[in-house]
Design a protein around this motif. Structure first.
Motif, PDB file in Angstrom:
ATOM      1  N   LEU A   1       0.848  -1.193   0.000  1.00 19.60           N
ATOM      2  CA  LEU A   1       0.000   0.000   0.000  1.00 19.60           C
ATOM      3  C   LEU A   1       0.882   1.241   0.000  1.00 19.60           C
ATOM      4  CD1 LEU A   1      -2.652   1.605   0.361  1.00 19.60           C
ATOM      5  CD2 LEU A   1      -2.484   1.138   2.823  1.00 19.60           C
ATOM      6  N   VAL A   2       0.718   2.070  -1.024  1.00 19.34           N
ATOM      7  CA  VAL A   2       1.460   3.325  -1.120  1.00 19.34           C
ATOM      8  C   VAL A   2       0.473   4.478  -1.037  1.00 19.34           C
ATOM      9  CG1 VAL A   2       2.828   4.809  -2.644  1.00 19.34           C
ATOM     10  CG2 VAL A   2       3.396   2.380  -2.404  1.00 19.34           C
ATOM     11  N   ALA A   3       0.791   5.453  -0.199  1.00 26.55           N
ATOM     12  CA  ALA A   3      -0.060   6.631  -0.008  1.00 26.55           C
ATOM     13  C   ALA A   3       0.523   7.797  -0.781  1.00 26.55           C
ATOM     14  CB  ALA A   3      -0.155   6.970   1.476  1.00 26.55           C
ATOM     15  N   GLY A   4      -0.125   8.170  -1.863  1.00 22.11           N
ATOM     16  CA  GLY A   4       0.342   9.303  -2.650  1.00 22.11           C
ATOM     17  C   GLY A   4       0.289  10.589  -1.852  1.00 22.11           C
ATOM     18  N   THR A   5       1.204  11.497  -2.145  1.00 24.16           N
ATOM     19  CA  THR A   5       1.260  12.771  -1.421  1.00 24.16           C
ATOM     20  C   THR A   5       0.188  13.729  -1.920  1.00 24.16           C
ATOM     21  OG1 THR A   5       2.704  13.955  -2.955  1.00 24.16           O
ATOM     22  CG2 THR A   5       3.755  12.460  -1.390  1.00 24.16           C
ATOM     23  N   GLY A   6      -0.038  14.787  -1.162  1.00 24.76           N
ATOM     24  CA  GLY A   6      -0.827  15.892  -1.678  1.00 24.76           C
ATOM     25  C   GLY A   6      -0.032  16.624  -2.751  1.00 24.76           C
ATOM     26  N   CYS A   7      -0.718  17.218  -3.720  1.00 23.74           N
ATOM     27  CA  CYS A   7      -0.001  17.899  -4.807  1.00 23.74           C
ATOM     28  C   CYS A   7       0.775  19.114  -4.289  1.00 23.74           C
ATOM     29  CB  CYS A   7      -0.950  18.287  -5.930  1.00 23.74           C
ATOM     30  SG  CYS A   7      -2.385  19.272  -5.438  1.00 23.74           S
ATOM     31  N   ASN A   8       0.170  19.881  -3.380  1.00 24.07           N
ATOM     32  CA  ASN A   8       0.893  21.006  -2.782  1.00 24.07           C
ATOM     33  C   ASN A   8       2.054  20.508  -1.936  1.00 24.07           C
ATOM     34  OD1 ASN A   8      -1.052  22.709  -3.880  1.00 24.07           O
ATOM     35  ND2 ASN A   8      -2.179  22.960  -1.984  1.00 24.07           N
ATOM     36  N   ALA A   9       1.811  19.412  -1.201  1.00 20.79           N
ATOM     37  CA  ALA A   9       2.852  18.862  -0.336  1.00 20.79           C
ATOM     38  C   ALA A   9       4.032  18.354  -1.150  1.00 20.79           C
ATOM     39  CB  ALA A   9       2.280  17.739   0.524  1.00 20.79           C
ATOM     40  N   ALA A  10       3.757  17.741  -2.290  1.00 17.19           N
ATOM     41  CA  ALA A  10       4.847  17.264  -3.146  1.00 17.19           C
ATOM     42  C   ALA A  10       5.686  18.431  -3.643  1.00 17.19           C
ATOM     43  CB  ALA A  10       4.279  16.475  -4.323  1.00 17.19           C
TER      44      ALA A  10
ATOM     45  N   VAL B   1      21.630  23.653   4.548  1.00 15.77           N
ATOM     46  CA  VAL B   1      22.065  24.901   3.907  1.00 15.77           C
ATOM     47  C   VAL B   1      21.070  26.039   4.095  1.00 15.77           C
ATOM     48  CG1 VAL B   1      23.526  23.751   2.206  1.00 15.77           C
ATOM     49  CG2 VAL B   1      21.102  24.152   1.679  1.00 15.77           C
ATOM     50  N   ILE B   2      19.967  25.797   4.832  1.00 18.61           N
ATOM     51  CA  ILE B   2      18.995  26.859   5.083  1.00 18.61           C
ATOM     52  C   ILE B   2      18.639  26.875   6.568  1.00 18.61           C
ATOM     53  CG2 ILE B   2      18.007  26.841   2.762  1.00 18.61           C
ATOM     54  CD1 ILE B   2      15.616  25.248   3.937  1.00 18.61           C
ATOM     55  N   GLY B   3      18.191  28.041   7.031  1.00 17.97           N
ATOM     56  CA  GLY B   3      17.644  28.136   8.380  1.00 17.97           C
ATOM     57  C   GLY B   3      16.299  27.445   8.446  1.00 17.97           C
ATOM     58  N   LEU B   4      15.976  26.877   9.577  1.00 20.20           N
ATOM     59  CA  LEU B   4      14.750  26.089   9.712  1.00 20.20           C
ATOM     60  C   LEU B   4      13.613  26.823  10.410  1.00 20.20           C
ATOM     61  CD1 LEU B   4      16.270  22.623  10.739  1.00 20.20           C
ATOM     62  CD2 LEU B   4      15.706  23.466   8.443  1.00 20.20           C
ATOM     63  N   ASP B   5      13.877  27.998  10.940  1.00 19.29           N
ATOM     64  CA  ASP B   5      12.876  28.650  11.782  1.00 19.29           C
ATOM     65  C   ASP B   5      12.117  29.782  11.101  1.00 19.29           C
ATOM     66  OD1 ASP B   5      13.454  27.009  14.014  1.00 19.29           O
ATOM     67  OD2 ASP B   5      15.224  28.227  14.433  1.00 19.29           O
ATOM     68  N   ASP B   6      12.454  30.092   9.861  1.00 20.87           N
ATOM     69  CA  ASP B   6      11.767  31.201   9.196  1.00 20.87           C
ATOM     70  C   ASP B   6      11.543  30.895   7.715  1.00 20.87           C
ATOM     71  OD1 ASP B   6      14.436  31.281   8.565  1.00 20.87           O
ATOM     72  OD2 ASP B   6      14.761  33.373   9.145  1.00 20.87           O
ATOM     73  N   ILE B   7      11.133  29.672   7.406  1.00 18.07           N
ATOM     74  CA  ILE B   7      10.836  29.269   6.027  1.00 18.07           C
ATOM     75  C   ILE B   7       9.428  29.741   5.669  1.00 18.07           C
ATOM     76  CG2 ILE B   7      10.523  27.330   4.455  1.00 18.07           C
ATOM     77  CD1 ILE B   7      12.453  25.739   6.274  1.00 18.07           C
ATOM     78  N   ILE B   8       9.317  30.424   4.543  1.00 14.92           N
ATOM     79  CA  ILE B   8       8.024  30.896   4.038  1.00 14.92           C
ATOM     80  C   ILE B   8       7.790  30.279   2.668  1.00 14.92           C
ATOM     81  CG2 ILE B   8       6.666  32.903   3.335  1.00 14.92           C
ATOM     82  CD1 ILE B   8       8.379  34.576   5.272  1.00 14.92           C
ATOM     83  N   LEU B   9       6.603  29.729   2.458  1.00 16.36           N
ATOM     84  CA  LEU B   9       6.259  29.105   1.181  1.00 16.36           C
ATOM     85  C   LEU B   9       4.905  29.624   0.716  1.00 16.36           C
ATOM     86  CD1 LEU B   9       6.993  26.924  -0.953  1.00 16.36           C
ATOM     87  CD2 LEU B   9       5.696  25.293   0.425  1.00 16.36           C
ATOM     88  N   ASP B  10       4.903  30.258  -0.457  1.00 20.30           N
ATOM     89  CA  ASP B  10       3.665  30.653  -1.130  1.00 20.30           C
ATOM     90  C   ASP B  10       3.467  29.732  -2.324  1.00 20.30           C
ATOM     91  OD1 ASP B  10       2.927  32.781   0.486  1.00 20.30           O
ATOM     92  OD2 ASP B  10       4.088  34.233  -0.657  1.00 20.30           O
ATOM     93  N   LEU B  11       2.214  29.440  -2.636  1.00 26.68           N
ATOM     94  CA  LEU B  11       1.943  28.488  -3.710  1.00 26.68           C
ATOM     95  C   LEU B  11       0.644  28.867  -4.387  1.00 26.68           C
ATOM     96  CD1 LEU B  11       2.274  24.648  -3.398  1.00 26.68           C
ATOM     97  CD2 LEU B  11       0.074  25.619  -4.067  1.00 26.68           C
ATOM     98  N   ILE B  12       0.614  28.763  -5.703  1.00 27.19           N
ATOM     99  CA  ILE B  12      -0.614  29.001  -6.453  1.00 27.19           C
ATOM    100  C   ILE B  12      -0.919  27.753  -7.268  1.00 27.19           C
ATOM    101  CG2 ILE B  12       0.658  30.183  -8.321  1.00 27.19           C
ATOM    102  CD1 ILE B  12      -1.906  31.846  -8.775  1.00 27.19           C
ATOM    103  N   CYS B  13      -2.169  27.289  -7.151  1.00 28.17           N
ATOM    104  CA  CYS B  13      -2.569  26.025  -7.776  1.00 28.17           C
ATOM    105  C   CYS B  13      -3.750  26.239  -8.707  1.00 28.17           C
ATOM    106  CB  CYS B  13      -2.948  25.000  -6.699  1.00 28.17           C
ATOM    107  SG  CYS B  13      -3.344  23.354  -7.345  1.00 28.17           S
ATOM    108  N   GLY B  14      -3.755  25.493  -9.810  1.00 27.71           N
ATOM    109  CA  GLY B  14      -4.875  25.528 -10.737  1.00 27.71           C
ATOM    110  C   GLY B  14      -6.116  24.887 -10.139  1.00 27.71           C
ATOM    111  N   VAL B  15      -7.254  25.188 -10.722  1.00 27.36           N
ATOM    112  CA  VAL B  15      -8.549  24.841 -10.137  1.00 27.36           C
ATOM    113  C   VAL B  15      -8.812  23.340 -10.140  1.00 27.36           C
ATOM    114  CG1 VAL B  15      -9.816  25.117 -12.289  1.00 27.36           C
ATOM    115  CG2 VAL B  15     -10.979  25.533 -10.119  1.00 27.36           C
ATOM    116  N   SER B  16      -8.154  22.575 -10.994  1.00 28.66           N
ATOM    117  CA  SER B  16      -8.373  21.127 -10.996  1.00 28.66           C
ATOM    118  C   SER B  16      -7.907  20.479  -9.702  1.00 28.66           C
ATOM    119  CB  SER B  16      -7.671  20.463 -12.184  1.00 28.66           C
ATOM    120  OG  SER B  16      -6.272  20.652 -12.109  1.00 28.66           O
ATOM    121  N   GLY B  17      -7.055  21.176  -8.942  1.00 29.02           N
ATOM    122  CA  GLY B  17      -6.620  20.660  -7.651  1.00 29.02           C
ATOM    123  C   GLY B  17      -7.755  20.529  -6.652  1.00 29.02           C
ATOM    124  N   ALA B  18      -8.867  21.198  -6.910  1.00 27.24           N
ATOM    125  CA  ALA B  18     -10.023  21.122  -6.006  1.00 27.24           C
ATOM    126  C   ALA B  18     -10.971  19.991  -6.377  1.00 27.24           C
ATOM    127  CB  ALA B  18     -10.778  22.455  -6.021  1.00 27.24           C
TER     128      ALA B  18
END
Length: 342
Positions: free
Chosen positions: A143-152, A166-183
């Motif tokens: 059984l394999v559980a596919g990831t969420g598309c945003n999570a991937a 190579v990056i700091g871990l306490d101030d990571i910011i992630l913005d993401l825009i997804c097409g409507v088929s994701g809903a």
């Protein structure tokens, strides 16, 4: 040898995408299509773009004979998948595209999805389906559980950098825009053309998006400490694709080098030259994920970007990539389609 394949939830977008990809695979034959409201209809009636394919008529899931099936894709909504999968034969290999087995902790599932898990005994069996990082486990999995598309998308951007330190871990910011088929394909008022077109909107603001459960689980395990990123998704007026932009503390050259080392030889992860940024146009309809790195004007800060197709690399393409591993097929089989441009 051709593997016999069933697709449950064939009348949704990810189900149709699986059919499209398997049609060019050559080593798989779709012998059962499960649906609910569309049971009794042909795939051509539900998705006319697939009318050229010789496919079985869609049927109720409980009417399918799984005795001759080698692998089943489950493209059903979360909360539905767990019950359906629990009732499948125990020797049947399954790739689940829903959220039901992504989170290893049942309490975390209840927190993010609002109800207790009804197949807890199977959660420990499920392997997280981010192919490039769990290959060995996926090959041996039932059984394999596919990831969420945003999570991937977010993980392709951040996992190598967390691992390389190579990056700091306490101030990571992630913005993401997804097409409507994701809903998904269900009718929703906010997804009507008049409501959605000519605008972009943020949603799940302030840390309420369910894919944060996957980020918390995976990033914290990698770092060996609690890692919580700031994440805001946006809904865009286009059909398919995800563009993610991350803001991190670290040097651009070291970050680019970490990506280059982590993704060397990966067939679907394409690192752009330093300073270049990807576009959803360049991955549409494909299993590729393009990644860009650019130094910020603020010293010691870097902007990282990733683009993938939410229905392909973010979901059905990832599922087929995992199925190839589970069935002993070449990992890239059926997935080397060039992106569709423009």
């Amino acid at each position: 040898m051709s593997h016999s394949i069933a697709i449950l939830g064939a009348s949704g977008y990810t189900g149709a995408e699986l059919v499209r990809l398997i049609a060019t695979h050559g080593g798989m034959e779709i012998t059962a299509l499960g649906a609910h409201s569309k049971a009794g209809q042909t795939m051509a009636e539900v998705f006319p773009h697939l009318r050229h394919l010789d496919l079985p008529v869609m049927s109720k899931i409980d009417e399918i004979d799984f005795s001759g099936i080698d692998l089943c894709f489950c493209a059903l909504p979360h909360k539905t998948s767990q019950g359906v999968i629990a009732a499948l034969p125990r020797d049947l290999r399954v790739v689940d595209l829903s959220a039901d087995f992504r989170l290893r902790d049942p309490a975390a599932y209840e927190t993010w999805y609002g109800n207790p898990h009804t197949a807890v005994e199977m959660q420990g069996e499920a392997v997280y389906g981010l192919t490039e990082f769990y290959r060995a486990e996926i090959r041996a999995a039932r059984l394999v559980a596919g990831t969420g598309c945003n999570a991937a998308t977010g993980q392709y951007l951040l996992r190598p950098l967390i691992s390389a330190g190579v990056i700091g871990l306490d101030d990571i910011i992630l913005d993401l825009i997804c097409g409507v088929s994701g809903a998904g394909r269900s009718l929703k008022e906010n997804l009507l053309h008049a409501e959605l077109s000519e605008g972009v909107q943020a949603y799940a603001v302030g840390g309420t998006h369910r894919h944060l459960g996957e980020f918390d689980q995976e990033f914290s395990a990698l770092a060996g400490r609690d890692v919580r990123i700031q994440f805001t998704p946006h809904l865009g007026p286009f059909n398919r694709g995800i563009l993610a932009t991350g803001y991190v503390r670290g040097e651009a050259e070291a970050i680019h080098a970490a990506f280059a080392e982590a993704y060397a030889g990966e067939p679907f992860l394409r690192l752009l030259p330093l300073g270049q940024t990807p576009s959803t146009h360049h991955v549409r309809g494909s299993n590729f994920c393009d990644i860009g790195v650019a130094a910020d004007r603020i010293p010691g800060r870097t902007v990282i970007t990733a683009a993938l197709d939410n229905l392909t690399k973010g979901s059905s393409g990832q599922a087929l990539q995992n199925a190839n591993l589970m069935l002993g097929e070449p990992e890239t089989r059926g997935l080397m389609l060039a992106p569709c441009y423009p």
